[in-house]
Design an enzyme around this catalytic site. Structure first.
Site, PDB file in Angstrom:
ATOM      1  N   GLY A 147       2.573  -4.267   7.064  1.00 45.37           N
ATOM      2  CA  GLY A 147       2.407  -5.464   7.895  1.00 45.37           C
ATOM      3  C   GLY A 147       3.679  -5.998   8.511  1.00 45.37           C
TER       4      GLY A 147
ATOM      5  N   GLU B 235       7.157  -2.751  -3.163  1.00 45.34           N
ATOM      6  CA  GLU B 235       7.246  -1.872  -4.326  1.00 45.34           C
ATOM      7  C   GLU B 235       6.986  -2.596  -5.643  1.00 45.34           C
ATOM      8  OE1 GLU B 235      10.717   1.160  -3.439  1.00 45.34           O
ATOM      9  OE2 GLU B 235      11.229  -0.879  -2.877  1.00 45.34           O
TER      10      GLU B 235
ATOM     11  N   GLY C  13       1.841   0.079   7.375  1.00 47.64           N
ATOM     12  CA  GLY C  13       0.640  -0.545   6.856  1.00 47.64           C
ATOM     13  C   GLY C  13       0.975  -1.823   6.120  1.00 47.64           C
TER      14      GLY C  13
END
Lengths: 793, 155
Positions: free
Chosen positions: A483, A729, A481
């Protein structure tokens, strides 16, 4: 002038996802498929005396049953301490002890109920501080016999599975020089990854013994290796295929259900076996973020310079810490935050507890330690009468400064991030609250993070140029997700001058796509990005060579432009990539070279081991990402409810490959950070999870979204592709401490544990439960003025 | 004992025999092979199984298949008509209003049901409509942007 990199190229996976076409593991249906369910332990710590599967086996439709005896080999990424089903004993409530494959989920469920397990309950340990006591019950009596990587330090005969140390400078001298010494303590509880897709795996065993798993996982190659160890299969007999993944956040980084479905499938040759966890099973039986107790003792000069710091972290690692040991290590080598402190002593302990298994979670220890570090800084600044922003600027790592491992850094963006967040939040200006019983406050927090990975982890990419000038890019970087499919395609497009829409990216099949260590650690844009760039450059070199022969011009005067090899001097001299994709056709009809295939391999350069005793080393990590968030909140003094009004986030991410997707990472990270700050807490009673569902475990919904101002600073990382660093993160790391600091700014109450729930905030307001620094004015005797006993509220 | 039911789904008429305890979500995914709607929690808490029944967004994991009898159902697979994307699908792509994509079908159907009954929703209307759809990736802002933009196109 870059044409694709740095541009808002639309997601290459957008169309398949908005049409519902994208296939996730649980969407796959295969002929003859069987369905698996697991039998779970009701005890947190118990010996398994006997398992009777006879009644279950007699049930019509049951095709296979396994117990721990079928999966005796210990596995683990960094420390081989787990088996896929409990063998000798169970170590947490919900641990799988047996599994059934049947022709329907309902029959499998019924069969699981018929399995009888006899236990002898053992005393358990339910927090890190109890677990490290010398007389604590041991979870792993055999710790001394487990295999582990050379960078880890388990303590056999205790519950400590890793003790990571930092000894920088001279800590005693540092504290002696300090004008003030302050001590603080913090606690971060266990939380859930909560991707919307639960774990799901299908396993199939072929007559040759070859095993294929379709797995919702982040790291097909790491999973393949663990499975080959567990089932004593050579690597070419294990194939891991990963279709679309419905979110990971670290929770799908290691092996999970593969180890249960494979032995079932081995007993049902040729029939695929599917196991999909329910939400409750996912919240209890898969990785959680570890709890963390953090104690920080800081020595500071009157001018605001921190000269000594002693950090101790105790990680509540849960029943197995195959992965958690490395989180303790990451907490250690980043232990002082993005600040240049000359004397540091840090001890980071990974501790076994009879709780769900701790594992990687977006931030990999950084969210937990920064919750402590960044509140600690505010508490000291306020105690000394300094502005928290200025205090941070004084201590932030500057160009040429050093990290806690002694690594010298250049191109350090932290001060610029602080300045940007300060400006965007209008630091120092107090806004009017929206109602009479409400108060506003602002807080700031910084962060830094490096990919926590072994030094020499590898990435690879392959590019095939097709005869119509299109290309296929193959990697095993997984798009969870974040990308990566789009960003990696952009990088290939940039080098090859082939438009993004003419490149098809193929990922996640260990029989087909080339090696990638793992999709974790905010490392993919950097590591896989470098591999893709090299693969594209390799293909480019081949094309230029052929172009040189075909055009009769020297290669040094040729370049790729708009899908052609073009002379940089005579632009009309050119040859299309398509015409050379299968090799160069010569005027006499003969051919040379053959198909163009670009190969790229990458290992982060010059990352080396640190000293075992001191943790010191020149380059223990590939790169650092820096960031800061300044947050404005409003507190309802009658309910304790906190509303996040505005978040100003600034990150030094190096070159931004795709601004839209990078912004998406930061926005998503902020909201996940808000969840961990205000809502999320895995409530446990003697190790039993009390809230394994979305009613009792709330994650942010649309009404929890504040105004977000995102700034992406582009201070290049020289070893990154086009100068890129990682960002996934770091996006969530400073949010929780910035909110805690804003609470103090608003109401003068310090809360040092998460979550900052309405209940806890209201209790602190009503009962004046603020915690404060334990302050010792140095050289004036112990326990000087202002001393307050620490505690967790 | 199985029950015989008839309904319309994405414009097609369907007759089926279903077990009385089968959820509508399971029937759609397993019997009709329409796997766009997802199970995220199985308890009506996450919204990833949202489909539209007679114009209203519902959690299909909380309905029994037999309750579909006589109903008009739309799933994400029915959103694009004759190969032309629904404006919502366009604006979700344009705004990068999706990451992992697992919540996307449910999110789209909640938004679609809203725009079908209220082509000019306020921001609060949109938040109300997707308040039960959890997304762990995007942070929602881009989803709000995408729905707002699609509402503009529908006008």
């Amino acid at each position: 002038m870059l044409k694709y990199v740095g541009h808002e190229v639309k997601r290459v996976d957008g169309l398949e996802k908005v049409t519902g076409y994208a296939k996730y593991v649980d969407d796959l249906k295969m002929a003859g498929m069987l369905y698996a369910k697991i039998k779970k332990s009701p005890y947190a710590h118990a010996k398994i005396l006997k398992i009777d599967t006879s009644k279950a086996a007699a049930l019509e439709g049951v095709k296979a049953i396994i117990t721990g005896a079928d999966v005796p080999n210990r596995v683990g990424l960094y420390l081989e301490d787990k088996t896929f089903l409990a063998t000798d004993k169970v170590r947490f409530v919900g641990e799988a002890v047996a599994a059934v494959a049947a022709i329907s989920e309902e029959i499998a469920e019924e069969a699981v109920e018929l399995i009888e397990v006899e236990y002898e309950e053992l005393p358990g340990v339910f927090n890190a501080m109890d677990a490290i006591k010398h007389d604590a019950p041991l979870l792993h009596e055999d710790l001394g016999n487990y295999k582990y990587g050379p960078i880890f330090f388990p303590k056999p005969g205790t519950n400590i599975s890793n003790h990571y140390k930092i000894r920088k400078g001279d800590i005693d001298k540092g504290f002696a020089e300090a004008d003030y010494i302050m001590e603080n303590e913090f606690y971060v509880p266990h939380i859930q990854h909560a991707p919307i897709e639960n774990h799901s795996v299908i396993a199939l065993t072929e007559p040759t013994g070859k095993v294929t798993v379709w797995s919702a996982c982040q790291s097909p190659y790491a999973v393949r290796k663990a499975l080959s160890v567990a089932f004593k299969l050579p690597l070419h007999k294990v194939r891991v295929v990963t279709p679309a993944v419905g979110g990971g956040f670290g929770g799908k980084a290691g092996t999970t259900l593969e180890g249960i479905t494979i032995p079932l499938s081995q007993k049902c040759m040729g029939r695929p076996v599917k196991l999909t966890y329910t939400r409750e099973e996912d919240m209890v039986g898969s990785f959680v973020r570890q709890g963390c107790v953090a104690k920080i003792k800081t020595g500071v000069k009157k001018d605001g310079r921190i000269v000594a710091e002693e950090n101790t972290f105790y990680w509540e690692g849960g029943a197995y810490t195959e992965y958690g040991v490395n989180i303790a290590r990451a907490g250690g080598y980043a232990s002082s935050g993005p600040y240049d402190i000359p004397n540091v002593k840090a001890d980071s302990y990974c501790v076994y507890t009879n709780q769900p298994v701790g594992g990687p979670y977006r931030g990999f220890g950084m969210s937990e330690i920064h919750f402590a570090i960044e509140q600690n800084l505010d508490m000291i600044a306020i105690q000394m009468g300094m502005d928290p922003v200025e205090f941070r600027k004084i201590n932030a790592i500057k160009d040429g400064g050093h990290t806690v491992t002694g690594q010298q850094l250049y191109n350090v963006g932290i001060t610029k991030c602080i300045e940007a967040a300060e400006k965007d939040i209008e630091w120092g200006k107090t806004n009017k609250a929206s109602g009479p019983n409400k108060l506003r406050g602002k807080g700031i927090a910084c962060m830094y993070k490096a990919p926590s990975q072994p030094n020499n982890v590898a990435s690879a990419a392959l590019i095939k140029i097709n005869e119509d000038g299109t290309a296929n890019l193959m990697v095993t970087a997984m798009d969870l997700g974040q990308g990566s499919n789009t960003a990696l395609t952009q990088i290939a497009a940039e080098v090859l001058t082939i438009p993004v829409e003419k490149i098809s990216i193929i990922t996640g099949d260990t029989d087909v796509t080339p090696y990638e260590w793992q999709t974790v650690a905010s490392r993919i844009t950097y590591c896989a990005g470098n591999a893709v760039k090299k693969a594209a450059e390799d293909a480019k070199e081949q094309l230029i060579k052929l172009g040189s022969i075909g055009l009769g011009l020297p290669a040094e005067y040729l370049e790729l432009r708009d899908e052609h090899v073009v002379s940089s001097i005579y632009p009309d001299k050119k040859k299309s990539i398509a015409s050379m994709a299968l090799g160069l056709e010569m005027p006499d009809g003969s051919g040379v070279h053959g198909p163009i295939m670009g190969r790229g391999s990458f290992i982060p350069p010059n990352v080396r081991n640190t000293d075992k005793e001191t943790g010191q080393g020149e380059k223990p990590v590939a790169f650092w990402t820096f960031g800061a968030q300044a947050i404005e909140i409003e507190i309802d003094m009658e309910t304790g409810q906190i509303e996040v009004i505005k978040v100003a986030a600034a990150y030094d991410v190096g070159k931004v490959i795709n601004p839209q997707l990078c912004r998406g990472q930061i926005e998503g990270g902020i909201i996940q950070g808000i969840g961990s700050a205000l809502l999320e807490h895995q409530i446990m009673e003697k190790g039993k999870v009390k809230n394994p569902n979305f009613v009792d475990y709330k994650i942010p919904a649309v009404r929890d979204v504040p105004e977000m101002v995102i700034r992406m600073l582009e201070i290049p990382e020289i070893t990154g592709p086009y100068g890129a660093r990682g960002v996934g993160e770091p996006a969530m790391v400073p949010t929780a401490p910035a909110i805690a600091n804003a609470i103090y700014n608003a109401i003068g109450i310090r809360i040092n544990s998460l979550p900052l729930s309405a209940e806890k905030v209201l209790d602190a307001i009503k009962n004046n439960k603020s915690v404060a620094c334990k302050v010792v004015q140095n050289n004036k005797g112990a326990d000087g003025e202002g001393q307050v006993t620490c505690g967790i509220n | 004992m199985k029950h015989e039911i008839s309904f319309t789904i994405n414009g097609e008429k369907v007759h089926l025999e279903v077990e009385p305890n089968k959820t509508l979500l399971k029937m759609i995914r397993e019997d009709l092979n329409l796997t766009g709607a997802k199970e995220g929690c199985g308890a009506g808490e996450c919204g990833s199984c949202t489909i539209i029944i007679d114009g209203k967004a519902v959690n299909s994991c909380m309905m029994l298949a037999v309750e579909a009898d006589g109903k008009d159902i739309m799933t994400v697979e029915g959103l694009a008509k004759s190969g032309v994307l629904d404006p919502l699908q366009d604006t979700f792509i344009k705004n990068a209003a999706l990451q992992c994509g697992y919540c996307t079908p449910g999110m789209l159907m909640s938004a679609k049901a809203l725009l079908m009954r209220n082509p000019n929703p306020s921001e609060d209307d949109i938040k109300e409509a997707i308040g039960g759809n959890l997304c762990r990736c995007t942070g929602y802002k881009v989803i709000l942007d995408a729905i707002k933009e699609a509402a503009g196109q529908i006008n």
